[in-house]
Write a protein that holds these residues in place. Structure first.
Motif, mmCIF file in Angstrom:
data_model
loop_
_atom_site.group_PDB
_atom_site.id
_atom_site.type_symbol
_atom_site.label_atom_id
_atom_site.label_comp_id
_atom_site.label_asym_id
_atom_site.label_seq_id
_atom_site.Cartn_x
_atom_site.Cartn_y
_atom_site.Cartn_z
ATOM 1 N N HIS A 192 0.806 -1.221 0.000
ATOM 2 C CA HIS A 192 0.000 0.000 0.000
ATOM 3 C C HIS A 192 0.838 1.270 0.000
ATOM 4 O O HIS A 192 0.295 2.367 0.004
ATOM 5 C CB HIS A 192 -0.963 0.007 1.186
ATOM 6 N N LYS A 193 2.171 1.130 -0.008
ATOM 7 C CA LYS A 193 2.994 2.340 -0.182
ATOM 8 C C LYS A 193 3.305 2.581 -1.658
ATOM 9 O O LYS A 193 4.037 3.510 -2.009
ATOM 10 C CB LYS A 193 4.270 2.230 0.655
ATOM 11 N N TYR B 180 4.258 1.144 -13.274
ATOM 12 C CA TYR B 180 2.974 0.444 -13.376
ATOM 13 C C TYR B 180 1.934 0.980 -12.407
ATOM 14 O O TYR B 180 2.264 1.392 -11.292
ATOM 15 C CB TYR B 180 3.173 -1.056 -13.150
ATOM 16 N N PRO B 181 0.659 0.933 -12.823
ATOM 17 C CA PRO B 181 -0.416 1.419 -11.966
ATOM 18 C C PRO B 181 -0.645 0.464 -10.792
ATOM 19 O O PRO B 181 -0.596 -0.753 -10.968
ATOM 20 C CB PRO B 181 -1.636 1.420 -12.886
ATOM 21 N N PHE B 182 -0.897 1.038 -9.643
ATOM 22 C CA PHE B 182 -1.301 0.276 -8.467
ATOM 23 C C PHE B 182 -0.391 -0.930 -8.220
ATOM 24 O O PHE B 182 -0.853 -2.021 -7.923
ATOM 25 C CB PHE B 182 -2.748 -0.227 -8.641
ATOM 26 N N LEU C 133 -20.851 2.054 1.831
ATOM 27 C CA LEU C 133 -20.580 0.767 2.467
ATOM 28 C C LEU C 133 -19.077 0.608 2.689
ATOM 29 O O LEU C 133 -18.275 1.143 1.924
ATOM 30 C CB LEU C 133 -21.089 -0.387 1.595
ATOM 31 N N LYS C 134 -18.720 -0.144 3.711
ATOM 32 C CA LYS C 134 -17.301 -0.347 4.034
ATOM 33 C C LYS C 134 -16.604 -1.109 2.913
ATOM 34 O O LYS C 134 -17.123 -2.093 2.404
ATOM 35 C CB LYS C 134 -17.160 -1.109 5.349
ATOM 36 N N GLY C 135 -15.402 -0.636 2.551
ATOM 37 C CA GLY C 135 -14.650 -1.276 1.477
ATOM 38 C C GLY C 135 -15.006 -0.711 0.114
ATOM 39 O O GLY C 135 -14.559 -1.208 -0.911
ATOM 40 N N ALA C 136 -15.813 0.367 0.126
ATOM 41 C CA ALA C 136 -16.206 1.001 -1.127
ATOM 42 C C ALA C 136 -14.973 1.378 -1.948
ATOM 43 O O ALA C 136 -13.929 1.720 -1.399
ATOM 44 C CB ALA C 136 -17.010 2.267 -0.820
ATOM 45 N N TYR C 137 -15.113 1.299 -3.250
ATOM 46 C CA TYR C 137 -14.052 1.748 -4.141
ATOM 47 C C TYR C 137 -14.695 2.429 -5.335
ATOM 48 O O TYR C 137 -15.525 1.827 -6.023
ATOM 49 C CB TYR C 137 -13.189 0.566 -4.608
ATOM 50 N N TYR D 58 -6.194 1.012 -0.055
ATOM 51 C CA TYR D 58 -6.131 1.655 -1.365
ATOM 52 C C TYR D 58 -5.884 3.151 -1.301
ATOM 53 O O TYR D 58 -5.675 3.779 -2.330
ATOM 54 C CB TYR D 58 -7.434 1.446 -2.142
ATOM 55 N N ASN D 59 -6.006 3.745 -0.145
ATOM 56 C CA ASN D 59 -5.973 5.203 -0.137
ATOM 57 C C ASN D 59 -5.234 5.828 1.045
ATOM 58 O O ASN D 59 -4.806 6.963 0.974
ATOM 59 C CB ASN D 59 -7.409 5.761 -0.160
#
Lengths: 768, 768
Positions: free
Chosen positions: A626-627, B249-251, B398-402, B418-419
């Motif tokens: 997550h970093k 690369y993304p993510f 909702l929890k875990g929303a993306y 993720y954030n």
């Protein structure tokens, strides 16, 4: 692909039904079909089809007599040649029959008939790609007319393939193929008729045409063509109202939108749209209404600054289709494909900036700006040891900055008309006002805004725009004043007020959305130099010894960022928009992060790249997932966009290398070299405008022309540009205004003759 | 276009050089070229070209004897037919020669030769689009092999056009045409040789071949083909390292990225990639290395959930090219074009939701979510009279929303992996945990999370998934409990803590990025109903009388939002991903705003639409420009994306109407109807998995299969899925894991046989 400079719209008349006949091959029976159609139309049992005028144009070959003889309708032939070889060989060179001339003559001929009720058929020669006299493809040359097509398929062995391929060649050029006609080989053996010039038995031909003219199939075909024509007109005329009801337009105050101010774009070609504009309610109907449904409009904003190689460029359409056919979209993380890799390598090579060595893909300038911000802030946080809980790290920028409309990109701009009403907007930064460049009464000047005049003087005059870009200005007294002013401001914010900043973010040379503000390049360069070299503002900057600006620029080895990461948002100004591959080359600055979109795909599709260097990249490396850089879109580095970008950049680079832009690449030049700046717009034209009492200042660089009008009230809300916008509109030019600033831009590939034509029109406005 | 279900990769061998000969037309000299090439290769002066094996496959017609006779090389012919008509007529029907069979046989034949050094030529019949025995086009049928092409142009009159069109048909299918060969008509009149079957004078042929075999041109041609083959291999083998050096690369946490775990995608077709995977350093080289460079991989994540109609779908490639050829990109504000308008009308019609009547375009799900948030917050601000200075308005979710990776979309999700490391991220809202649906030991269950078990019970069992979606559950005791629980939580936040919320934002039915969490539809529906009907939470909601949920659903006239605008983020779950056009139809809820992307373009290009109703639209109307919806991307409603979306939705709708998905449209059904749910995956398969001691639960709906593995640690960072991912990878399936959840999905158009094949593979893993 160069486009004709003359404005020609697609042909669509409410009275005249015009069609074009293409053959899937030569000798497939185009002339037979023309004859059958003409005969049937002449003898039509459909009372509504009054055939006042009916013409066959077999432009390039010599069979009009056959049609007249057997159908009895008027036919004409613009040029006739008796050698049955390809037109580019048959036409005598001395005729100099260019595509523009050909198109013009055909277009004028159809236009002259457009108010008459009837049917017009344009018959082409050979196959769809058979050459025109100039050697180009017919399918390309006639495309601006975009007539509905009747494609005559090839009934011979192997003809299925030829017919499908011919259809595809037309389809990917944006033609609508209304009907495919094929002669059946069996059982009637119509193929024996397919070569009119060889017909020996006239009686047999007469009998054949008499028989076919009676057929229900033919009757249905004609009925179908006519109803498609009617449906097309009905559809396009209904579009403005349907759009007014269903569409929510971007960045648009809908109180000023109604059906009668929405234009329906039927197609586009080169720099021109073919549009249907609904009649304004206020204006009474003219006594005799023209039957022409479409008119050409010059795309003066390059479709929101995106166009580079012309609308409907067949090369880019083929590029897009190739990548779609080879890959579709393919998963990017953990994978690589050739278009993305080659595009990355090309960008890195042409930017020629040792500070950049990694490419991150996203979908548009706004997302690319968010990526750049995430990169810059993380690098600073790691360098300066800030906590991840510290959410108050801002950016430094210029007033009027615009980086896009997502919340993160908005937050990087100072509060203004573009963002302040947005619920989640929060300006996070410090923004400098700046001195602006313009040509005023024939003189190039740098005008200092009021609040800075005490320190920086009121106005500075230069002999030329090249003088303003001259890097030797770095050692002038004004540079020192700029440096001192900037340093004082930052000292106050950082050392006195204790604010934290994580990046410097600039639109190099020109701030587009702000109002086409041309920032003094010395001011931008000095701002960067101060941030990179002030150890008292950014203590860790001491780690790298501070260097004089010139030395920093000179040293290719300098790749580590100092002070703050410098982000160049080149979305608008990059990739030849201002004439150079990168505006950073004009500025003689190597940014640490740069963003590229808009012109990246030559103006076809959304795609963005954010480039950065290895040191910034490394600040995201960690054993924790997550970093990582937490950004990624589903269509990251989509193959279609990457391929189109690769091909369009290669085309533009080739043009640049062929000297079509006169800004030479910076490589191998000394820092003080004064590259000649290049513009599509003539200095004679801008100088003349700059003398008008209505004009505050004007500038032109690369493809862009910006005119600042004198106004009481300036900024986005100003209405001082009303008269000029009306004048441009009345002359078929769709410009855009940013308050009292009116701009017009061209594609990179726009013909010089077309720009001279625009200049003549604009110069002629009596209001100047 | 349906794709073959069997995994076939493009053919590329480090030893065998394979080419394919296509003709621009029939009778253009393909066999002559084959003969010349074979003869020259056999007699090659190039010592490195050891011709161990050389074969000519003229698959469908009967001229192999000519090649053998005049070149002396081995030739073979898979099928031979003596009638010189199009293959789809010549081949006896009883042979049932499908494209799959044809492709398989050719592929196996080439594969059997791939370790031998030499040259292989596949000669096709007729022109590029000449039909295969099944009636499809050769250019489509052979595409999975993607052999480099030698195109024999048509030297006859009209042949220029046929040759260019044939080239274009190959190019837009992603073929690389290495060489175009044309026989000159003059001065040597080689055209007299173009029809081998008519050759009477054998001596003349021998003399001709002897002469051409000596020519420098031929020598150069062969050299060029061979160097292109070598360059292609060298290029693809170098790509992983170049990507590791240049791509960000993304993510992706780059500490785990190195050249040996990047796959180079040479092309894709249907659900399969053709990839080069670099050898892993750890594994020792096999004794005899295979010369095959590429291998097929199943795209198990549908390329980040985007694929609907298969990679490299020629219909979508043609759609993209048509729009590019007709429009390029054209300015959207103030304009309308047909693809954008028709797409808008189609979406509004198929969503069949009277609360939606306007379409806003952006580039991807994340920007579409930001647009939805801007819409929702403004509507609430206007309704409840909040100040524009009030920046603390949150959303409920909702929890875990993306919802995407731009800052605004991130802010709409609760803090998580993720954030939370993102510098400008600030979760703005209130997020409910929720009961989850899954099949466990053969039983469908709704499992309640720990913190809610006291109020909502631990677990609820159902007879089928249809029971879980049954709207009659609205009047059960559990519904009451859900309503009470939700109301209590919101009362605390709003009335006790004084927090403000501007919208409810949900991913209907399944929360994808959260870990493929299948939310109990009753919980989502109840949450919406509580918000829409609780006048004590949203005082202005009193304006509209509170109604029972069922009545609200029933009333088509209910278009005004109450409580809060309900935003459905259908980016992942929409457009047939879960089998229905919209997951809102499964949920029997009409959202006030909905977002659609990913599958929107069938999986080709980025495009997003955010839809809303007239009341929300009107909250942006003002005499002030800057109160408009301040969002707009340069490529808003780009014609290429809109056209591809329009065409791909029409294809999917047609499939749905033909009963290929068995979720019937909801129209005309009573609320309590229990539509049969549809899945690509068999219930026999999911039931079997659900009994494994390794499996916590499993579910399949539409194209998606999700397997939750038992694990100590759950969530994104869990590594419980390692063994399953390895097993899938080892069987050529590229799946993705979200912590302990492994999912595999298909395209909408994936053949059932292919899914059964996948199931067989997965069921066979001994670890279950």
């Amino acid at each position: 692909m160069r486009f004709p400079s003359k404005a020609i719209s697609s042909t669509l008349s409410a009275r005249l039904r015009a069609f074009q006949i293409y053959g899937a091959n030569t000798n497939v029976g185009k002339t037979i079909v023309s004859t059958i159609l003409c005969k049937a139309l002449k003898e039509s049992r459909d009372a509504s089809a009054q055939l006042l005028k009916l013409e066959i144009h077999n432009v390039l070959i010599h069979q009009t007599s056959h049609v007249s003889k057997f159908s009895g309708v008027t036919t004409s032939c613009l040029w006739q040649f008796n050698d049955p070889v390809s037109p580019h060989l048959a036409v005598p060179q001395e005729l100099n029959l260019t595509d523009s001339l050909l198109l013009d003559k055909v277009h004028n001929h159809i236009s002259s008939l457009s108010n008459e009720k009837g049917t017009f058929i344009l018959e082409t020669a050979g196959g769809v790609h058979s050459p025109t006299p100039s050697g180009s493809s017919q399918a390309d040359a006639y495309r601006p007319l975009r007539l509905p097509i009747i494609l005559i398929a090839d009934p011979a062995l192997g003809g299925i393939s030829a017919s499908i391929s011919a259809y595809e060649s037309l389809h990917i050029r944006g033609y609508d193929v209304d009907r495919v006609v094929v002669f059946s080989n069996e059982p009637y053996r119509n193929d024996s008729y397919l070569s009119p010039k060889d017909v020996g038995d006239e009686e047999q031909m007469l009998e054949y045409y008499a028989r076919t003219a009676e057929s229900q199939e033919l009757f249905d075909l004609i009925g179908d063509l006519h109803s498609r024509h009617a449906a097309r007109i009905q559809d396009i005329k209904s579009m403005p109202q349907r759009a007014a009801d269903k569409i929510w337009y971007p960045f648009t105050q809908h109180t000023s939108v109604a059906a009668d101010n929405i234009r329906a774009i039927d197609s586009a070609h080169g720099d021109h749209f073919s549009v249907y504009t609904p009649p304004t309610v206020a204006v009474s109907e003219p006594a005799e209404e023209s039957a022409e449904v479409l008119a050409p409009r010059y795309d003066g904003s390059a479709s929101w600054w995106t166009q580079g190689l012309g609308h409907s460029n067949p090369e880019l359409a083929l590029s897009a289709a190739y990548a779609a056919g080879r890959y579709g979209h393919v998963m990017f993380p953990g994978s690589i494909h050739s278009p993305a890799l080659k595009l990355s390598e090309l960008l890195l090579e042409k930017l020629d900036n040792p500070r950049l060595n990694r490419v991150f893909f996203s979908d548009n300038g706004s997302t690319g700006a968010e990526v750049a911000i995430k990169m810059g802030l993380r690098a600073s946080r790691e360098r300066y040891g800030w906590s991840s809980e510290d959410k108050d790290i801002g950016i430094i920028g210029l007033k009027g900055a615009y980086h896009g409309d997502t919340i993160g990109a908005m937050d990087a701009a100072d509060p203004g008309i573009y963002n302040k009403e947005v619920e989640w907007y929060k300006g996070r930064g410090f923004w400098f006002d700046f001195p602006k460049v313009g040509l005023s009464e024939g003189k190039w000047k740098v005008e200092v805004p009021g609040e800075q005049q005490q320190e920086l003087g009121t106005s500075h005059e230069f002999g030329s725009l090249e003088d303003i870009f001259d890097i030797s200005r770095d050692s002038t007294e004004l540079a020192e004043k700029y440096a001192k002013y900037i340093h004082t401001q930052l000292h106050q914010a950082i050392n006195v007020e204790g604010r934290k900043f994580g990046a410097l973010m600039l639109e190099p040379v020109v701030l587009g959305a702000a109002g086409m503000h041309f920032c003094d390049p010395l001011f931008q360069r000095t701002l960067i130099n101060v941030i990179r070299n002030s150890a008292d503002l950014f203590p860790q900057a001491k780690l790298t010894p501070a260097k004089p600006a010139a030395e920093l620029v000179a040293s290719k080895a300098t790749t580590a960022w100092t002070g703050l990461p410098v982000i160049h948002d080149e979305v608008f100004t990059g990739l030849y928009r201002l004439g150079s591959f990168s505006p950073s080359h004009l500025l003689h600055v190597q940014p640490d992060i740069s963003i590229h979109a808009k012109l990246l795909t030559g103006g076809l599709l959304p795609l963005c790249t954010t480039l950065a260097g290895e040191e910034i990249f490394k600040s995201f490396l960690s054993e924790h997932k997550h970093k990582a850089l937490l950004h990624g879109h589903s269509y990251t580095a989509h193959a279609v966009g990457c391929q189109v970008a690769l091909d369009s950049l290669n085309i533009m680079n080739t043009m640049a290398e062929a000297g079509e832009f006169s800004i030479a690449p910076s490589e191998g030049k000394t820092q003080t070299s004064r590259d000649k700046l290049w513009s599509k717009w003539s200095s004679e034209f801008t100088t003349k405008l700059s003398h008008s009492p209505k004009v505050e200042s004007v500038w032109a660089l690369g493809t862009v022309l910006a005119i600042t009008l004198k106004a009481q009230e300036t900024g986005y809300a100003s209405n001082a540009s009303g008269w000029l916008m009306d004048r441009l509109k009345g002359n078929g030019i769709d410009a855009r205004a940013l308050g009292n600033v009116v701009y017009v831009m061209t594609s990179v590939s726009t013909e010089d003759a077309a720009v001279r034509g625009l200049e003549e029109v604009v110069k002629g406005f009596e209001e100047w």
